[in-house]
Design a protein around this motif. Structure first.
Motif, mmCIF file in Angstrom:
data_model
loop_
_atom_site.group_PDB
_atom_site.id
_atom_site.type_symbol
_atom_site.label_atom_id
_atom_site.label_comp_id
_atom_site.label_asym_id
_atom_site.label_seq_id
_atom_site.Cartn_x
_atom_site.Cartn_y
_atom_site.Cartn_z
ATOM 1 N N GLY A 191 0.816 -1.210 0.000
ATOM 2 C CA GLY A 191 0.000 0.000 0.000
ATOM 3 C C GLY A 191 0.847 1.256 0.000
ATOM 4 O O GLY A 191 0.556 2.220 -0.707
ATOM 5 N N ALA A 192 1.915 1.235 0.796
ATOM 6 C CA ALA A 192 2.808 2.394 0.827
ATOM 7 C C ALA A 192 3.481 2.603 -0.530
ATOM 8 O O ALA A 192 3.611 3.731 -1.003
ATOM 9 N N LEU A 193 3.893 1.521 -1.165
ATOM 10 C CA LEU A 193 4.513 1.620 -2.483
ATOM 11 C C LEU A 193 3.512 2.119 -3.519
ATOM 12 O O LEU A 193 3.842 2.957 -4.362
ATOM 13 N N TYR A 194 2.279 1.626 -3.446
ATOM 14 C CA TYR A 194 1.247 2.082 -4.374
ATOM 15 C C TYR A 194 0.987 3.580 -4.207
ATOM 16 O O TYR A 194 0.901 4.315 -5.195
ATOM 17 N N ILE A 195 0.863 4.032 -2.974
ATOM 18 C CA ILE A 195 0.610 5.455 -2.724
ATOM 19 C C ILE A 195 1.784 6.299 -3.209
ATOM 20 O O ILE A 195 1.597 7.365 -3.790
ATOM 21 N N ALA A 196 3.012 5.819 -2.972
ATOM 22 C CA ALA A 196 4.189 6.564 -3.428
ATOM 23 C C ALA A 196 4.209 6.672 -4.949
ATOM 24 O O ALA A 196 4.495 7.740 -5.498
ATOM 25 N N CYS A 197 3.911 5.593 -5.634
ATOM 26 C CA CYS A 197 3.885 5.628 -7.103
ATOM 27 C C CYS A 197 2.738 6.492 -7.609
ATOM 28 O O CYS A 197 2.910 7.266 -8.555
ATOM 29 N N ASP A 198 1.571 6.350 -6.997
ATOM 30 C CA ASP A 198 0.399 7.074 -7.445
ATOM 31 C C ASP A 198 0.536 8.585 -7.241
ATOM 32 O O ASP A 198 0.070 9.374 -8.059
ATOM 33 N N SER A 199 1.195 8.990 -6.164
ATOM 34 C CA SER A 199 1.341 10.425 -5.895
ATOM 35 C C SER A 199 2.497 11.055 -6.663
ATOM 36 O O SER A 199 2.644 12.267 -6.670
ATOM 37 N N GLY A 200 3.329 10.254 -7.305
ATOM 38 C CA GLY A 200 4.413 10.801 -8.115
ATOM 39 C C GLY A 200 5.734 10.909 -7.384
ATOM 40 O O GLY A 200 6.663 11.513 -7.891
ATOM 41 N N LEU A 201 5.841 10.317 -6.209
ATOM 42 C CA LEU A 201 7.100 10.419 -5.469
ATOM 43 C C LEU A 201 8.231 9.657 -6.140
ATOM 44 O O LEU A 201 9.394 10.006 -5.980
ATOM 45 N N LEU A 202 7.909 8.625 -6.888
ATOM 46 C CA LEU A 202 8.936 7.830 -7.551
ATOM 47 C C LEU A 202 9.097 8.200 -9.015
ATOM 48 O O LEU A 202 9.774 7.501 -9.759
ATOM 49 N N GLY A 203 8.515 9.316 -9.409
ATOM 50 C CA GLY A 203 8.602 9.769 -10.796
ATOM 51 C C GLY A 203 9.760 10.741 -10.977
ATOM 52 O O GLY A 203 10.788 10.678 -10.297
ATOM 53 N N SER A 204 9.565 11.669 -11.872
ATOM 54 C CA SER A 204 10.602 12.665 -12.146
ATOM 55 C C SER A 204 10.674 13.684 -11.011
ATOM 56 O O SER A 204 9.838 13.689 -10.106
ATOM 57 N N SER A 205 11.655 14.551 -11.081
ATOM 58 C CA SER A 205 11.811 15.543 -10.022
ATOM 59 C C SER A 205 10.665 16.550 -10.031
ATOM 60 O O SER A 205 10.285 17.061 -8.979
ATOM 61 N N GLU A 206 10.096 16.830 -11.208
ATOM 62 C CA GLU A 206 8.945 17.739 -11.259
ATOM 63 C C GLU A 206 7.743 17.121 -10.552
ATOM 64 O O GLU A 206 7.022 17.794 -9.814
ATOM 65 N N GLN A 207 7.527 15.826 -10.765
ATOM 66 C CA GLN A 207 6.430 15.142 -10.084
ATOM 67 C C GLN A 207 6.660 15.112 -8.574
ATOM 68 O O GLN A 207 5.727 15.252 -7.798
ATOM 69 N N GLY A 208 7.916 14.934 -8.155
ATOM 70 C CA GLY A 208 8.229 14.967 -6.733
ATOM 71 C C GLY A 208 7.967 16.330 -6.123
ATOM 72 O O GLY A 208 7.472 16.430 -4.996
ATOM 73 N N SER A 209 8.285 17.388 -6.854
ATOM 74 C CA SER A 209 8.015 18.748 -6.370
ATOM 75 C C SER A 209 6.523 18.983 -6.222
ATOM 76 O O SER A 209 6.077 19.578 -5.235
ATOM 77 N N GLU A 210 5.748 18.507 -7.183
ATOM 78 C CA GLU A 210 4.292 18.656 -7.095
ATOM 79 C C GLU A 210 3.731 17.884 -5.903
ATOM 80 O O GLU A 210 2.851 18.373 -5.195
ATOM 81 N N ALA A 211 4.250 16.682 -5.667
ATOM 82 C CA ALA A 211 3.782 15.877 -4.533
ATOM 83 C C ALA A 211 4.126 16.561 -3.212
ATOM 84 O O ALA A 211 3.328 16.543 -2.263
ATOM 85 N N ILE A 225 9.603 26.274 3.784
ATOM 86 C CA ILE A 225 10.755 25.504 3.322
ATOM 87 C C ILE A 225 11.030 25.882 1.884
ATOM 88 O O ILE A 225 10.183 25.676 1.010
ATOM 89 N N GLU A 226 12.181 26.444 1.669
ATOM 90 C CA GLU A 226 12.595 26.792 0.311
ATOM 91 C C GLU A 226 13.483 25.658 -0.193
ATOM 92 O O GLU A 226 14.678 25.619 0.063
ATOM 93 N N PHE A 227 12.867 24.721 -0.881
ATOM 94 C CA PHE A 227 13.587 23.562 -1.358
ATOM 95 C C PHE A 227 13.159 23.267 -2.783
ATOM 96 O O PHE A 227 11.970 23.121 -3.056
#
Length: 113
Positions: free
Chosen positions: A20-40, A71-73
């Protein structure tokens, strides 16, 4: 019988939670590109404070939460700087290895004199 089912049930629970944690991480874009990670990250920053307030009201807790720090990241910039540093280090590696080898040989020559 129950002693054999309990370990299987524990394993199934752990696998379900991890999946479930892996599914949520993939679905929210955490394991995608850096732009998707920024959006998440932005979505999480927007969703966490209201959720905490809702849970506090649900449990009857009346405490004043501190304000969320700004947080300026920029993951994109950090990723790019990491890639630049790695490529720079790899490009300098032969020269550095040559310099260190020469220093070592000179040190050994000085010891044998």
């Amino acid at each position: 019988m129950a002693s054999k089912i309990l370990p299987v049930l524990k394993l199934a629970t752990k696998v379900t939670i991890a999946g479930g944690a892996l599914y949520i991480a993939c679905d929210s874009g955490l394991l995608g590109s850096s732009e998707q990670g920024s959006e998440a990250l932005e979505k999480a920053k927007a969703a966490v404070p209201p959720a905490i307030e809702e849970w506090m009201k649900y449990f009857g807790l009346e405490a004043q939460l501190p304000t969320m720090p700004k947080i300026e990241f920029a993951p994109v910039q950090k990723w790019n700087s990491g890639v630049r540093w790695t490529i720079s280090t790899l490009s300098e590696a032969p020269t550095k290895a040559n310099n260190y080898t020469n220093q070592c040989l000179q040190y050994l020559k000085d010891l044998t004199k």
